[in-house]
Design a protein around this motif. Structure first.
Motif, PDB file in Angstrom:
ATOM      1  N   ASN A 227     -14.499  17.013 -35.977  1.00  0.00           N
ATOM      2  CA  ASN A 227     -14.681  15.614 -35.588  1.00  0.00           C
ATOM      3  C   ASN A 227     -15.604  14.914 -36.573  1.00  0.00           C
ATOM      4  O   ASN A 227     -16.380  15.562 -37.291  1.00  0.00           O
ATOM      5  N   GLY A 228     -15.546  13.588 -36.599  1.00  0.00           N
ATOM      6  CA  GLY A 228     -16.371  12.794 -37.494  1.00  0.00           C
ATOM      7  C   GLY A 228     -15.646  11.539 -37.919  1.00  0.00           C
ATOM      8  O   GLY A 228     -14.418  11.530 -38.025  1.00  0.00           O
ATOM      9  N   GLY A 229     -16.391  10.461 -38.126  1.00  0.00           N
ATOM     10  CA  GLY A 229     -15.783   9.226 -38.577  1.00  0.00           C
ATOM     11  C   GLY A 229     -15.820   8.123 -37.543  1.00  0.00           C
ATOM     12  O   GLY A 229     -16.499   8.226 -36.505  1.00  0.00           O
ATOM     13  N   ASN A 230     -15.095   7.052 -37.809  1.00  0.00           N
ATOM     14  CA  ASN A 230     -15.102   5.862 -36.965  1.00  0.00           C
ATOM     15  C   ASN A 230     -13.976   5.930 -35.926  1.00  0.00           C
ATOM     16  O   ASN A 230     -13.454   7.017 -35.658  1.00  0.00           O
ATOM     17  N   THR A 231     -13.585   4.779 -35.370  1.00  0.00           N
ATOM     18  CA  THR A 231     -12.604   4.785 -34.280  1.00  0.00           C
ATOM     19  C   THR A 231     -11.507   3.776 -34.562  1.00  0.00           C
ATOM     20  O   THR A 231     -11.699   2.568 -34.418  1.00  0.00           O
TER      21      THR A 231
END
Length: 447
Positions: A227-231
């Protein structure tokens, strides 16, 4: 002279009276037997009616349970055994031996596979002893009931939010997602897998002709997912829609579903942007609020990859890195696409301006508008959308997920389109029950 005539007449009258009394007694006896038979018939008919109603309910419950259990197992033999066991368990629970003195008998449950459709047939009898009707020579009666449940074929894409806000609960999310997949048949259901954060990734494509899915491989993929990052909601939905539409129209299942899971509000919009420096960049811009600094550019088809070269925007877009204007349409995948509006979209206001703080405001608003438009287009094509929201660190928006699912209490509810289910998980402990609720509802509408 003595005569015997009067005495003989008296005896004759007495004999006649005695005979009459005997006849009356016999007639009365027949009448009593007949009356008992009529009363017994009414009583036993009532008992048979109650028995029939209970037996009907038991076979109905068994048929529904079998249709749900037929997803368990990796072969048709295992799935048949699972369905039959569920039918037996539910029948016995709903019709115990000795109910109203009866002896129930459940016939072997029929399980027939026909491509993506499974037909379950459950039938049973109960031999019920009679009471007063025995005077008419009847000792018992057999009551029968049957029920059929059809589990339709299913095309489903499972979309998982893998953004950075998931970090504290990520292992539990993956475990529950894997449990969710156990509710679907690997031999008859088609299932595809997508995850998204800054961009959307099609992990395992849905099968386009052959039925079923490789459940162990999909669960392994989820277990190893980072997981990781924006939406970026729009890219998650885009990938799911592309998978469903990849199935030829004549080969599509009767039930088409997207299950969409997230813990946050969308904050990233990918498009083909014309930059101030006479460059073109097909990538995503992130605005975590309407007033935050816009960042980018992110690959729309990767989980969290910052683009380089012409799209090297850095942590905060400024100068020649800023788009000249907002694109009119969502065109990340094809610069000529004109299906989904960005400028002029709704329900949030989006203009073409990128001056000052307008870029962040317009990106932030469009990041919600575009997935809503995509969801509406999917539902217009008959696709059900089921959403699950986990309250966490991602700036949660329940109204958005309700609107995407088109629940009856959604602000943008459209009664001309399929209505899905939204489930709210207030804590990580509510996640498993929510997944179970969505799976149960999908299986319900597949029958």
């Amino acid at each position: 002279m003595r005569t015997t005539a009067p005495m003989q007449a008296t005896r004759t009258r007495r004999a006649t009276r005695a005979g009459q009394r005997g006849q009356i007694t016999i007639i009365a006896g027949f009448l009593m037997v007949g009356l008992a038979g009529v009363v017994g018939l009414a009583v036993d008919a009532g008992m048979a009616y109650v028995t029939k109603a209970r037996l009907n309910a038991a076979v109905d419950a068994a048929a529904v349970a079998a249709a749900r259990a037929v997803t368990n197992g990796t072969t048709q033999a295992e799935q048949t055994a699972s369905a039959r066991q569920a039918a037996t368990d539910f029948f016995n629970a709903n019709y115990p031996t000795g109910y109203l003195g009866g002896t129930p008998s459940l016939n072997t449950t029929s399980v027939q596979f026909d491509r993506g459709k499974v037909t379950i047939g459950v039938s049973a009898t109960s031999t019920m002893p009679l009471t007063l009707t025995k005077v008419l020579g009847f000792n018992n009666i057999a009551v029968a009931a049957s029920s059929t449940s059809i589990r339709k074929d299913l095309d489903m894409v499972f979309v998982i939010d893998s953004s950075g806000s998931m970090s504290p609960v990520w292992s539990t999310v993956r475990s529950n997602a894997n449990s969710f997949l156990n509710q679907f048949s690997p031999s008859t259901d088609r299932v595809g897998l997508v995850h998204f954060s800054s961009g959307g990734v099609s992990d395992i494509a849905i099968r386009t002709s052959q039925r079923g899915f490789d459940r162990p491989a999909m669960q392994t993929r989820i277990t190893g997912m980072s997981n990781g990052g924006n939406t970026n909601y729009a890219e998650g939905l885009w990938q799911a829609r592309a998978q469903l539409n990849s199935i030829p129209a004549l080969n599509r299942s009767s039930l088409r579903v997207i299950v969409f899971f997230s813990d946050g509000r969308p904050n990233t919009l990918a498009a083909t942007y014309q930059l101030n420096g006479n460059r073109t960049c097909a990538g995503g811009i992130t605005a975590t609020s309407a007033s935050s600094n816009a960042t980018g550019y992110y690959a729309f088809d990767r989980q969290d990859t910052t683009l380089t070269g012409n799209c090297d925007g850095g942590s905060s877009l400024s100068g020649n890195e800023v788009p000249k204007e907002m694109p009119t349409y969502y065109n990340a995948h094809n610069a000529s696409d004109t299906e989904f509006l960005i400028v002029g979209g709704s329900p949030n206001t989006v203009t073409s301006s990128t001056n000052g703080g307008n870029l962040s405001k317009n990106v932030y608003n469009a990041a919600t508008n575009v997935p809503l438009a995509m969801a509406s287009a999917l539902r217009s094509a008959g696709v059900y959308i089921f959403t699950l929201g986990l309250d966490g660190n991602g700036g949660f928006d329940q109204d958005l997920l309700r609107n995407m699912a088109n629940t009856s209490d959604a602000k943008l509810y459209n009664n001309q389109q399929p209505s899905g289910i939204y489930c709210y998980a207030a804590t990580i402990n509510d996640l498993r029950p929510c997944f179970a609720k969505l799976a149960s509802e999908i299986l319900r509408i597949s029958q």
